[in-house]
Design a protein around this motif. Structure first.
Motif, short mmCIF file in Angstrom:
data_model
loop_
_atom_site.label_atom_id
_atom_site.label_comp_id
_atom_site.label_asym_id
_atom_site.label_seq_id
_atom_site.Cartn_x
_atom_site.Cartn_y
_atom_site.Cartn_z
N SER A 1 0.92 -1.20 -0.06
CA SER A 1 0.04 -0.03 -0.02
C SER A 1 0.98 1.31 0.05
CB SER A 1 -1.06 0.03 1.07
OG SER A 1 -1.98 0.91 0.89
N ASP A 2 0.27 2.33 0.12
CA ASP A 2 1.05 3.65 0.08
C ASP A 2 0.44 4.75 1.02
OD1 ASP A 2 1.49 6.40 -1.34
OD2 ASP A 2 2.48 5.26 -2.61
N ALA A 3 1.24 5.63 1.74
CA ALA A 3 1.00 6.52 2.79
C ALA A 3 0.38 7.70 2.07
CB ALA A 3 2.16 6.74 3.55
N ALA B 1 -5.05 3.71 -1.94
CA ALA B 1 -4.05 3.44 -0.83
C ALA B 1 -4.69 3.61 0.55
CB ALA B 1 -2.90 4.70 -1.16
N SER B 2 -3.86 3.98 1.60
CA SER B 2 -4.30 3.74 2.71
C SER B 2 -4.14 4.89 3.79
CB SER B 2 -3.43 2.75 3.45
OG SER B 2 -3.23 1.45 2.97
N LEU B 3 -3.84 6.20 3.15
CA LEU B 3 -4.00 7.54 3.96
C LEU B 3 -5.13 7.76 4.57
CD1 LEU B 3 -2.43 9.90 5.06
CD2 LEU B 3 -3.28 10.94 3.17
N ASN B 4 -5.27 7.69 5.82
CA ASN B 4 -6.55 8.11 6.85
C ASN B 4 -7.17 6.76 7.10
OD1 ASN B 4 -5.74 10.62 7.09
ND2 ASN B 4 -6.75 11.29 5.07
N PHE B 5 -6.70 5.48 6.45
CA PHE B 5 -7.44 4.50 6.64
C PHE B 5 -6.58 3.34 7.17
CE2 PHE B 5 -10.02 6.43 3.11
CZ PHE B 5 -11.30 6.19 3.65
N TYR C 1 5.12 -0.56 2.31
CA TYR C 1 4.51 1.04 2.44
C TYR C 1 5.32 1.68 1.72
CZ TYR C 1 0.79 3.48 4.68
OH TYR C 1 -0.38 4.27 5.06
N ASP C 2 4.66 2.19 0.32
CA ASP C 2 5.40 3.27 -0.31
C ASP C 2 4.92 4.69 -0.08
OD1 ASP C 2 7.01 3.62 -2.62
OD2 ASP C 2 5.86 2.34 -4.02
N TYR C 3 5.46 5.61 -0.95
CA TYR C 3 5.42 6.96 -0.46
C TYR C 3 4.97 7.76 -1.76
CZ TYR C 3 5.66 10.46 3.16
OH TYR C 3 5.32 11.70 4.11
N CYS C 4 4.59 7.43 -2.88
CA CYS C 4 3.99 8.26 -4.02
C CYS C 4 2.92 9.25 -3.52
CB CYS C 4 3.77 7.48 -5.27
SG CYS C 4 5.25 6.43 -5.99
N ASP C 5 3.02 10.44 -3.99
CA ASP C 5 1.97 11.31 -3.90
C ASP C 5 1.97 11.97 -2.48
OD1 ASP C 5 1.21 11.40 -6.65
OD2 ASP C 5 0.12 9.34 -6.47
N ALA C 6 3.06 11.97 -1.95
CA ALA C 6 3.18 12.38 -0.57
C ALA C 6 4.10 13.50 -0.32
CB ALA C 6 3.51 11.30 0.33
N PRO C 7 4.05 14.18 0.78
CA PRO C 7 4.85 15.57 0.83
C PRO C 7 6.30 15.42 0.54
CG PRO C 7 2.82 15.61 2.41
CD PRO C 7 3.07 14.33 1.72
N ALA D 1 9.19 15.43 8.32
CA ALA D 1 8.39 15.24 9.33
C ALA D 1 7.15 14.42 9.21
CB ALA D 1 7.96 16.68 10.14
N THR D 2 6.40 15.00 7.92
CA THR D 2 5.02 14.02 7.61
C THR D 2 5.44 12.59 7.56
OG1 THR D 2 4.48 16.25 6.44
CG2 THR D 2 3.15 14.30 5.93
N ALA D 3 6.29 12.41 6.98
CA ALA D 3 6.71 10.99 6.58
C ALA D 3 6.79 10.18 7.73
CB ALA D 3 8.05 10.65 5.66
N VAL D 4 7.46 10.72 9.02
CA VAL D 4 7.63 9.99 10.05
C VAL D 4 6.36 9.82 10.72
CG1 VAL D 4 8.28 10.25 12.59
CG2 VAL D 4 9.97 11.09 10.85
N VAL D 5 5.46 10.98 10.74
CA VAL D 5 3.86 10.59 11.42
C VAL D 5 3.37 9.68 10.54
CG1 VAL D 5 1.76 11.68 11.56
CG2 VAL D 5 3.81 13.16 12.08
N ARG D 6 3.26 9.81 9.20
CA ARG D 6 2.31 8.71 8.14
C ARG D 6 2.96 7.44 8.67
NH1 ARG D 6 0.63 11.49 2.80
NH2 ARG D 6 -0.25 13.57 3.68
#
Length: 419
Positions: free
Chosen positions: A121-123, A133-137, A155-161, A165-170
């Motif tokens: 999935s992706d963050a 993907a799984s952001l907020n789910f 857990y991938d990271y396409c289309d993310a900031p 800091a945001t990556a750590v949180v997600r």
């Protein structure tokens, strides 16, 4: 003091400790999920998103019949493209055309063969290939994965900031969700090294973290690069990934590994993800070097070729038990590059029983000879030299001399002969 000020101070202190790499909080409370680097097979470089349960079952069968499972490759990892959206309860579902029996049925099938099942999935809201993907789910998806019998999440990271800091949180949010899912599920953090995950990924709950751009089926990038991020556009070859990771040995160990991306061994220039950006294939010698270098540098060993039609040469490389033993050594030390001069790289890895693994790489375009004193690598004493590709002893003493082919990596196990 005002409660808001206190709360803000605590948040700042957490980020400072995390990014300095000295955080005392250890979110990875189950290092047994990856006490040694994970080994397995992944769908992406061979199938891209054109996957289905028939092909994956055939790969599971081939993992057993080829000897891959016996050799330690015990994860089958489904990459991007399995998703079919969400149902009317927002529960993520598999594409019913690709997986008519469902993921739970597939997990049962591979588990019966002694194989663990991984999924992707992706963050963010969409994956790299544009699927759900799984952001907020995170909580919901983690419980769904657990109910299916999933053992690993890439857990991938396409289309993310772009910020860290945001990556750590997600990533921490998904790690917490997996830990609370009722099933042990390893987390592979895949943000490609852009945010230096080796500094924070383990504390955020990951068992492994990608350190570079995607690997391509080639020896090296076709033009020079200064920043590892350049490799996203010019394509990372085997040598480029080695160079990025050569300085990261201190961050790897039981329960948390630098992830060098997949083994391209046996792809032989296949069109698709690994064939992009100059990925025209490697020689047998170069594929053998990738196995040697990934092994001595404690990278996860994840094949991505068609296991159903492996050549004997590919089997010889992927199934070398002596080489795999170096990778899976319980001490869990990533080799350090002790020599990086001209065409020569020499790596040293201490092993749990007191032996040492030595990799001698000739990066040059022609065969060359080398004389090497073990003392120059910080090793005092005399050693029996076992060549792990020739499967025999090739010398004793305090040094080694020999000829190394172009792009070849000699891989030795040194055992002390001092009494």
């Amino acid at each position: 003091m005002n409660n808001k000020i206190i709360a803000g101070s605590l948040v700042i202190a957490f980020w400072l400790s995390t990014f300095s790499g000295i955080a005392q909080v250890n979110f990875n409370d189950k290092p047994e999920l990856a006490a040694t680097p994970p080994m397995g097979w992944m769908t992406w470089n061979y199938f891209a998103d054109k996957i289905n349960e028939k092909d994956i079952k055939e790969m599971a069968d081939a993992m057993v019949s080829s000897g891959m499972v016996k050799a330690g490759y015990n994860y089958l990892m489904i990459d991007d493209g399995w998703q079919g959206g969400r149902d009317n309860r927002n529960q993520i579902i598999a594409d019913p055309l690709k997986f008519p029996s469902g993921v739970k049925s597939l997990a049962d099938y591979v588990h019966e063969k002694g194989i663990k099942l991984g999924i992707y999935s992706d963050a963010a809201q969409l994956t790299c290939a544009g699927y759900t993907a799984s952001l907020n789910f995170e909580e919901q998806d983690a419980k769904t994965f657990a109910s299916w019998g999933i053992d690993y999440l890439k857990y991938d990271y396409c289309d993310a900031p772009a910020d860290s800091a945001t990556a750590v949180v997600r990533y921490k949010k998904m790690a917490d969700a997996l830990r609370n899912s009722g099933r042990e599920i390893a987390l592979g953090i895949c943000e490609w090294g852009n945010r230096k995950p080796w500094l924070w990924a383990k504390n955020a709950g990951g068992q492994l973290w990608r350190t570079t751009a995607d690997v391509r089926d080639k020896w090296a990038a076709l033009k020079p690069w200064k920043d590892p991020n350049d490799l996203h556009s010019i394509g990372a070859g085997i040598m480029d990934i080695v160079d990025v990771n050569a300085d990261l040995a201190q961050y790897a160990g039981p329960g948390g590994w630098n992830d060098f991306d997949m083994l391209v061994i046996g792809l032989n220039g296949k069109k698709g993800p690994s064939g992009d950006l100059g990925g025209k294939g490697c020689s047998e010698t170069e594929y053998q070097s990738q196995m040697s270098l990934w092994s001595i540098m404690t990278a996860p060993l994840v094949a991505t070729n068609d296991l159903r039609i492996m050549s004997e040469a590919t089997k010889r490389i992927l199934l070398n038990e002596d080489v795999i033993a170096i990778n899976q050594d319980a001490l869990g030390k990533q080799a350090e590059r002790k020599i990086n001069k001209g065409n020569w790289n020499v790596f040293v890895k201490p092993l749990k029983n007191g032996d040492y693994a030595i990799a001698i790489l000739n990066r040059g375009a022609s065969a060359e000879s080398l004389s090497l004193n073990w003392k120059d690598l910080g090793l005092d004493g005399s050693y029996k030299i076992n060549d792990l590709w020739l499967h025999k002893a090739v010398g004793n003493g305090k040094k080694w001399s020999g000829r190394v082919l172009s792009h070849e990596t000699k891989l030795f196990r040194l055992s002390s002969t001092d009494k």
